[in-house]
Design a protein around this motif. Structure first.
Motif, short mmCIF file in Angstrom:
data_model
loop_
_atom_site.label_atom_id
_atom_site.label_comp_id
_atom_site.label_asym_id
_atom_site.label_seq_id
_atom_site.Cartn_x
_atom_site.Cartn_y
_atom_site.Cartn_z
N ASP A 205 26.85 7.75 -20.53
CA ASP A 205 26.79 8.76 -19.48
C ASP A 205 27.38 8.20 -18.18
N PRO A 206 28.15 9.02 -17.44
CA PRO A 206 28.79 8.52 -16.22
C PRO A 206 27.79 7.99 -15.19
N ARG A 207 26.62 8.65 -15.03
CA ARG A 207 25.65 8.18 -14.03
C ARG A 207 25.06 6.84 -14.46
N ASP A 208 24.71 6.71 -15.73
CA ASP A 208 24.20 5.43 -16.24
C ASP A 208 25.23 4.33 -15.99
N ARG B 150 20.58 20.81 -29.34
CA ARG B 150 21.78 20.82 -28.51
C ARG B 150 22.34 22.22 -28.45
N VAL B 151 22.40 22.78 -27.27
CA VAL B 151 22.85 24.17 -27.12
C VAL B 151 24.22 24.18 -26.45
N SER B 152 25.14 24.98 -27.01
CA SER B 152 26.49 25.07 -26.46
C SER B 152 26.62 26.26 -25.52
N ILE B 153 27.33 26.03 -24.44
CA ILE B 153 27.64 27.12 -23.51
C ILE B 153 29.03 26.82 -22.97
N ASP B 154 29.75 27.83 -22.50
CA ASP B 154 31.13 27.58 -22.10
C ASP B 154 31.45 27.96 -20.66
N GLY B 155 30.51 27.75 -19.77
CA GLY B 155 30.84 27.99 -18.37
C GLY B 155 29.60 28.18 -17.53
N TYR B 156 29.84 28.38 -16.25
CA TYR B 156 28.75 28.54 -15.30
C TYR B 156 28.34 30.00 -15.16
N ASP B 157 29.11 30.88 -15.74
CA ASP B 157 28.83 32.31 -15.56
C ASP B 157 29.46 33.10 -16.71
N GLY C 169 35.42 18.50 -17.50
CA GLY C 169 35.63 17.08 -17.79
C GLY C 169 35.60 16.21 -16.53
N SER C 170 35.81 16.78 -15.36
CA SER C 170 35.89 15.96 -14.14
C SER C 170 34.50 15.66 -13.59
N GLN C 171 34.43 14.69 -12.70
CA GLN C 171 33.15 14.31 -12.11
C GLN C 171 32.53 15.48 -11.33
N GLU C 172 33.36 16.19 -10.54
CA GLU C 172 32.82 17.33 -9.77
C GLU C 172 32.33 18.41 -10.73
N GLY C 173 33.12 18.61 -11.81
CA GLY C 173 32.75 19.62 -12.79
C GLY C 173 31.39 19.32 -13.40
N ARG C 174 31.18 18.05 -13.73
CA ARG C 174 29.90 17.62 -14.30
C ARG C 174 28.76 17.89 -13.35
N LEU C 175 28.95 17.46 -12.07
CA LEU C 175 27.88 17.61 -11.09
C LEU C 175 27.56 19.08 -10.88
N ARG C 176 28.63 19.90 -10.85
CA ARG C 176 28.41 21.33 -10.67
C ARG C 176 27.61 21.88 -11.85
N PHE C 177 27.95 21.41 -13.03
CA PHE C 177 27.25 21.90 -14.22
C PHE C 177 25.79 21.47 -14.22
N LEU C 178 25.54 20.21 -13.84
CA LEU C 178 24.16 19.72 -13.80
C LEU C 178 23.34 20.54 -12.80
N PRO D 62 18.20 17.91 -16.53
CA PRO D 62 19.28 18.37 -17.39
C PRO D 62 20.03 17.24 -18.08
N ARG D 63 20.38 17.49 -19.34
CA ARG D 63 21.17 16.53 -20.13
C ARG D 63 22.44 17.27 -20.56
N LEU D 64 23.58 16.64 -20.34
CA LEU D 64 24.85 17.33 -20.52
C LEU D 64 25.81 16.49 -21.36
N LYS D 65 26.52 17.14 -22.28
CA LYS D 65 27.59 16.45 -23.01
C LYS D 65 28.84 17.32 -22.97
N VAL D 66 29.94 16.73 -22.54
CA VAL D 66 31.21 17.47 -22.49
C VAL D 66 32.05 17.08 -23.70
#
Ligand code: SF4
Ligand code: SF4
Lengths: 274, 298
Positions: free
Chosen positions: A90-93, B133-140, B182-191, B202-206
């Motif tokens: 994980d990136p944060r880890d 593990r649940v799949s979703i494809d966006g923020y909205d 896939g980007s760092q901002e994208g991840r943070l926004r998703f979290l 929250p636990r996230l896998k891209v």
């Protein structure tokens, strides 16, 4: 890394898991283990990371002449690797792991790094007639995580079979646990002296394995997890003086993990606070 | 692993080989290719009518579990299609959790409160971890629904909410079809988004996209240079590929990995014992695995 070392036969042995530069807990653990009349103390690797002043831990270990094996940290430091080889995904880890590694790398002397490079990757020994194989992560991989909820009995049987051992003693996860699939056979994860076990308690742990003297079953062994109280407030102060991340200091003060959380399996994660 | 080095193949071999170092991860395609959705990026083109792989029965799963026990398998994954369409799914989960940790990949639509409560009970009763593990494809709905289907965004969130209410903390997966994930901002926004819907930790896998199945039509197929032809992999590089430590059970037999089940040459036999040999990485999806270091595991 030197080849597997065979230490011979013992009655009662203390195992120190990841120390993560917690030189204060290491000092207390040594006193406690000696007071328990163990006939050997073995350190299972990951002496650095997380805590302050990495050389202090190495000096205590070398002074005490403890038999020790390489963890991923010692592999990384002695080979000049760019990261700690912890195996996080994980990136944060990874961000926090890199902070620790860069801090530790620049503050570990070349002489100590060379010492780390000469440690064995595995140690074999006998306790109560049982063949113990000591490793850091798993016998097959230095940074494999063996968590209690992710290490099923059939897999333990396979590891024991593949590596010709009765008991595997490991660390790397920071959480202590054991599973004996039959008397005198199984896995013991020695836990960590470096940081608390994500249970809201500030003490840390080491592990004693000994022959079970009064037992109906021959070759039974006894495993005891020993809590080690130490001056954690002093460690927290030292960490703050060294400008280590507040998240790490919070863990030392509260007993709850704040980082390396994503690597925790569902069951272990549910037991923590974060 | 974008820095993957190009090494020439061994003489006389067109594609590199992935040896099976140990069978650590066993996948069960419990729902076959049957799904209550028909996502446009599904790399195995699952749908309500795709019967190319049928559901696995409890009895079939148990047969393979017996073999897996002898082989010392470390963990189990259930996928489909949609696993919760399988009428025996709870019995299958229970039987497998007796033997090792389980992860279930689901679209979340069938996780109603009673299902979430049953999952929680099964999880508590086992000493091994059960991960959903649940799949979703966006923020909205705007980003998710064109891929997963009209109205699915809210239905997925309901499923996630039901899991959270039962005290379970699912891993949420999002593919790179979701812009910027896939980007760092994208991840943070998703979290942040996941916290806002009630997942306190929250636990996230891209996941990267595999340009096969329906996805080949949605965006693009592989181009001819995207291949491992003529390359050689070191044991360390091969060790990163999931096929060096996994196999996939479907109603059609044992396949090398969960990705290539639509390719007859990826079928390795009838039993796990038949499927323990090496695999030649002829497929273009193998290129994605190698260059991204990707695994379907959590
Ligand atoms: S991506 Fe998942 S939910 Fe969507 S059609 Fe494929 S199997 Fe079903
Ligand atoms: S698609 Fe990936 S996992 Fe499957 S055989 Fe190719 S490299 Fe291995």
């Amino acid at each position: 890394m030197t080849p597997t070392v065979d230490l011979g036969s013992f009655d009662r042995v203390a195992f120190f898991g990841g120390i993560y530069s917690n030189h204060l807990a290491l000092g207390e653990a040594l006193k406690l283990a000696r007071s328990r009349k163990v006939d050997a103390i073995v350190a299972l690797g990951d002496f650095g990371a997380f805590g302050p002043h990495p050389d202090r831990t190495i000096e205590i270990l070398r002074e005490a002449s403890l038999p020790a094996i390489q963890g991923n940290y010692e592999q990384a430091l002695s080979t000049g690797a760019e990261d700690c080889l912890c195996g996080y995904t994980d990136p944060r880890d990874n961000y926090y792991a890199q902070l620790s590694y860069d801090y530790t790398r620049t503050r570990t002397s070349a002489e100590h790094k060379a010492w780390m490079g000469n440690l064995p990757g595995h140690i074999r020994m006998t306790v109560g007639g049982r063949k113990l194989l000591l490793c850091h992560g798993s016998p097959r991989k230095v940074n494999e995580f063996l968590w209690r909820s992710m290490t099923p009995d059939p897999f333990i049987r396979k590891l024991l079979r593949d590596h010709e051992a009765d008991v595997i003693v490991c660390t790397h996860t920071g959480l202590h646990w054991k599973r004996l699939i039959e008397p005198g056979r199984g896995i013991v994860n020695a836990g960590a002296l470096g940081r608390p076990a994500n249970d809201g308690q500030t003490h840390v742990w080491f592990t004693i394995v000994e022959e079970q003297e009064i037992s109906p079953v021959p070759g039974e062994i006894q495993v005891e997890f020993v809590p080690v109280p130490y001056d954690h407030e002093r460690l927290a102060r030292e960490m703050a003086e060294e400008s280590l991340p507040p998240e790490f200091i919070e863990t030392i003060r509260t007993g709850w993990w704040t980082t390396c959380l994503e690597i925790l399996p569902a069951k272990e994660r549910a037991l923590g606070k974060h | 692993m974008s820095d993957a080095v190009h090494r020439p193949a061994e003489p006389g071999r067109e594609y590199p080989i992935s040896p099976l170092f140990a069978l650590d991860t066993l996948w069960f395609q419990v729902a076959g290719t049957l799904c209550n959705l028909q996502c446009t990026h599904c790399f195995i083109s699952s749908s309500p009518t795709n019967h190319s792989h049928e559901m696995l029965t409890l009895e079939a799963v148990k047969r393979h579990l017996a073999e897996a026990e002898a082989l010392g398998v470390k963990e189990y994954y259930f996928t489909g299609g949609e696993p919760f369409l399988n009428p025996e799914i709870f019995e299958i989960i229970e039987a497998t959790l007796k033997q090792g940790p389980v992860s279930i990949l689901t679209n979340g639509l069938l996780i109603r409160p009673d299902a979430a409560a049953s999952i929680r009970q099964l999880s508590d009763a086992s000493e091994y971890s059960l991960d959903i593990r649940v799949s979703i494809d966006g923020y909205d709905p705007r980003t998710n629904d064109p891929i997963r289907g009209p109205g699915t965004f809210h239905r997925i969130l309901t499923g996630i909410g039901n899991l959270a209410a039962a005290g379970l903390n699912p891993v949420i997966t999002v593919t790179e079809a979701c812009e910027g994930a896939g980007s760092q901002e994208g991840r943070l926004r998703f979290l942040e988004f996941l916290r806002s819907v009630g997942l306190t930790r929250p636990r996230l896998k891209v996941l990267p996209l595999l340009r096969i199945g329906a996805e080949a039509e949605r965006s693009r197929a592989y181009e001819s240079w995207e291949t491992l032809r003529g390359r050689h992999l070191t044991p360390e590089e091969a060790g990163i590929l999931q096929c060096s430590s996994c196999r996939m059970v479907t109603s059609q037999g044992i396949f090398v990995c969960p990705i290539l089940i639509d390719y007859p040459d990826a079928r390795m036999g009838e039993t796990l014992g038949d499927a323990l040999g090496p695999f030649e990485l002829r497929h273009q999806a193998c290129f994605t695995c190698h260059v991204t270091g990707f695994s379907c595991r959590t």
